[in-house]
Design an enzyme around this catalytic site. Structure first.
Site, short mmCIF file in Angstrom:
data_model
loop_
_atom_site.label_atom_id
_atom_site.label_comp_id
_atom_site.label_asym_id
_atom_site.label_seq_id
_atom_site.Cartn_x
_atom_site.Cartn_y
_atom_site.Cartn_z
CE1 TYR A 1 -4.12 3.58 -3.89
CE2 TYR A 1 -5.76 2.12 -2.91
CZ TYR A 1 -4.73 3.03 -2.76
OH TYR A 1 -4.31 3.40 -1.51
CG LEU B 1 -1.73 1.25 1.52
CD1 LEU B 1 -2.62 1.62 0.34
CD2 LEU B 1 -2.56 1.06 2.78
CD GLN C 1 -0.93 1.51 -6.45
OE1 GLN C 1 -0.18 0.57 -6.71
NE2 GLN C 1 -1.62 2.14 -7.36
CD GLU C 2 -1.94 5.96 -1.33
OE1 GLU C 2 -3.08 5.46 -1.29
OE2 GLU C 2 -1.72 7.08 -1.82
CB SER C 3 4.74 7.60 -1.05
OG SER C 3 5.27 6.55 -0.24
#
Length: 497
Positions: free
Chosen positions: A424, A294, A297-299
């Site tokens: 996502y 996660l 995926q975000e940063s």
């Protein structure tokens, strides 16, 4: 005496100008379109470029904002002409037809008109070839694109097209992507935005140079509202606020690229060891690899990551989300990982217990990205289509339908970027499996306390909450797929949480 009384009556009956009416009613009514750029309900409520601009203008006037969405382009200008709305703000090109009875505000961005086709299909090389093709060209009725084709037909009499009323440009672009339609005409910005989720669409040729995109107000004897709009946009340009909003909504589209497998493998070697301890510390009931996936995926495991939309940190939290989970410094990686994990835990707690425990986490991640209400809309739509609303496999097929007018008009929360939500979640699944595969390749044993086997496949342990019984996360694929970039990545971060 009679003359004076008559004059007084005339003064009382004098119609209000638009600005007086807005201030007296305390409401600014803005007509717009329900789409990914102008206005839609995001994970944190209403969002969109035109919505944010309208918010600022309403604040300038000291009144409340009322967005009135139209599902087709054809309804906007009649509503403005009849006084049902005060302003039309929907990313519309300035055309001669739209100047008849209306004033355009200063342009807030520019876009060219382009012919779009699907990669791998026949590409028209020029207008002559487009005019003489036997393939299907369709445009939105009464759009600036149809007006442009009408002008071109004077020079290319063989040019023909279908004019479709009950549709919007996103629908037509998707039909091109799916092979249902050969060509359409769209604004360059709309094409760039949709390429994030439909990379197969491509530009064949440009029909125009960059054209101004503007708001519109009704022409009247008193142009005080129009004058105030000129001042408003001038101020936004001068202060740089307009440039910031443009960057937020479409400044990234030309820079967007797929994350390839080699980049992810390098990150596993170079970055993951530094943060692995924190992922394990705060995962608790989760498999720490899920939290790591996660965060990537975000940063891309960058604790200093900052988006133009205001989300930031390792888990790319918005300020309201950070406050809700007790994070005081979003750029502190430990706080961010703890807060992002807690927020996911809250999302899982909201997922209905009718969903199998090992699938709950995927529904929660979709909610994490797109908003709980939109996820529930997709479940209701799945049920209406005789699918199983409690299985991710069925629901993920319906999430992209929330971008299509004929479906989102029937939902509670309206338009949503469903394709991005699917990408996502699926991206996180791929990253998760890749981390497990990487560990298996580089060591004989790896942490498996939180990994269960369901039907012979690995699953992730989901959290235990007071609201729900212990649950495991979604069943994942046996294969360790290559960690391709998804169309969410940094883009998803602009709308999630």
């Amino acid at each position: 005496m009679f003359t004076l009384l008559l004059s007084g009556c005339q003064w009382q009956d004098k119609p209000q100008d638009a600005l007086e009416r807005i201030r007296e009613s305390g409401v600014l009514r803005v007509g717009t379109l329900n789409n990914q750029l102008s206005y839609y309900i995001g994970a944190d409520g209403p969002t969109g470029l035109d919505y944010e601009l309208a918010q600022r203008f309403a604040k300038e006037l000291g009144v409340k904002l009322e967005m009135q969405t139209m599902f087709t382009l054809s309804g906007l200008f009649p509503a403005l002409k009849n006084g049902d709305v005060d302003i039309v703000a929907a990313g519309l090109t300035v055309t001669p037809q739209r100047l008849d009875g209306f004033h355009p505000a200063p342009a807030y961005y520019y876009a060219s008109q382009v012919v779009v086709y699907k990669k791998g299909k026949r590409r028209p090389r020029d207008l002559e070839e487009l005019a003489n093709t036997h393939r299907t060209l369709a445009v939105v009725a009464s759009s600036s694109h149809e007006r442009q084709l009408e002008e071109l037909k004077k020079k290319y009499p063989n040019l023909t097209w279908q004019s479709i009323k009950e549709t919007d440009i996103d629908d037509l672009l998707r039909k091109v992507a799916n092979g249902e339609l050969d060509y359409t005409v769209a604004d360059s910005v709309d094409v760039a935005l949709l390429q994030r989720t439909h990379p197969e669409i491509a530009i064949a040729l440009e029909l125009t140079e960059d054209e101004p995109i503007s708001w519109f107000v009704k022409d009247s004897n008193n142009d005080s509202l129009y004058a105030l709009l000129i001042e408003f946009f001038g101020h936004l340009k001068q202060t740089g606020e307009l440039a910031q909003l443009e960057e937020k909504y479409f400044g990234h589209v030309e820079q967007f690229d797929y994350v390839d497998t080699r980049a992810f493998l390098r990150a596993l070697d170079d970055k993951l060891p530094k943060w692995q301890g924190l992922f394990k510390k705060y995962a608790n009931e989760f498999d720490w690899r899920l939290i790591a996936a996660l965060a990537y995926q975000e940063s891309h495991w960058n604790p200093q990551a900052v988006s133009p939309t205001g989300v930031r940190g390792m888990m790319m939290l918005t300020n309201p989300t950070a406050k809700s989970v007790g994070v005081t410094d979003r750029l502190d990686p430990e706080q961010s990982i703890r807060g992002g994990t807690e927020y996911l835990r809250k999302m899982i707690a909201r997922v209905p217990d009718s969903i199998d425990s090992h699938e709950k986490v995927w529904f929660a991640l979709a909610s994490y990205n797109i908003g709980f209400g939109h996820m529930m809309d997709a479940r209701r739509l799945t049920k209406a289509q005789n699918g199983n609303p409690d299985t991710w496999a069925d629901v993920k097929q319906r999430l992209p339908l929330l971008q299509q007018r004929k479906y989102y008009t029937q939902t509670r929360y309206g338009y949503a970027r469903g394709t991005e939500a699917v990408n996502y979640v699926e991206g996180i699944r791929r990253y998760y499996q890749s981390i497990i595969g990487f560990e298996q390749t580089h060591s004989n044993a790896h942490d498996s306390d939180d990994v269960e086997i369901v039907d012979g496949l690995q699953t992730i342990t989901a959290p235990i909450t007071q609201q729900s019984k212990p649950s495991a996360a979604v069943q994942t694929s046996k294969q360790v797929s290559s960690a391709e970039s998804t169309t969410s990545g940094a883009v998803a971060a602009t709308t999630s949480k």
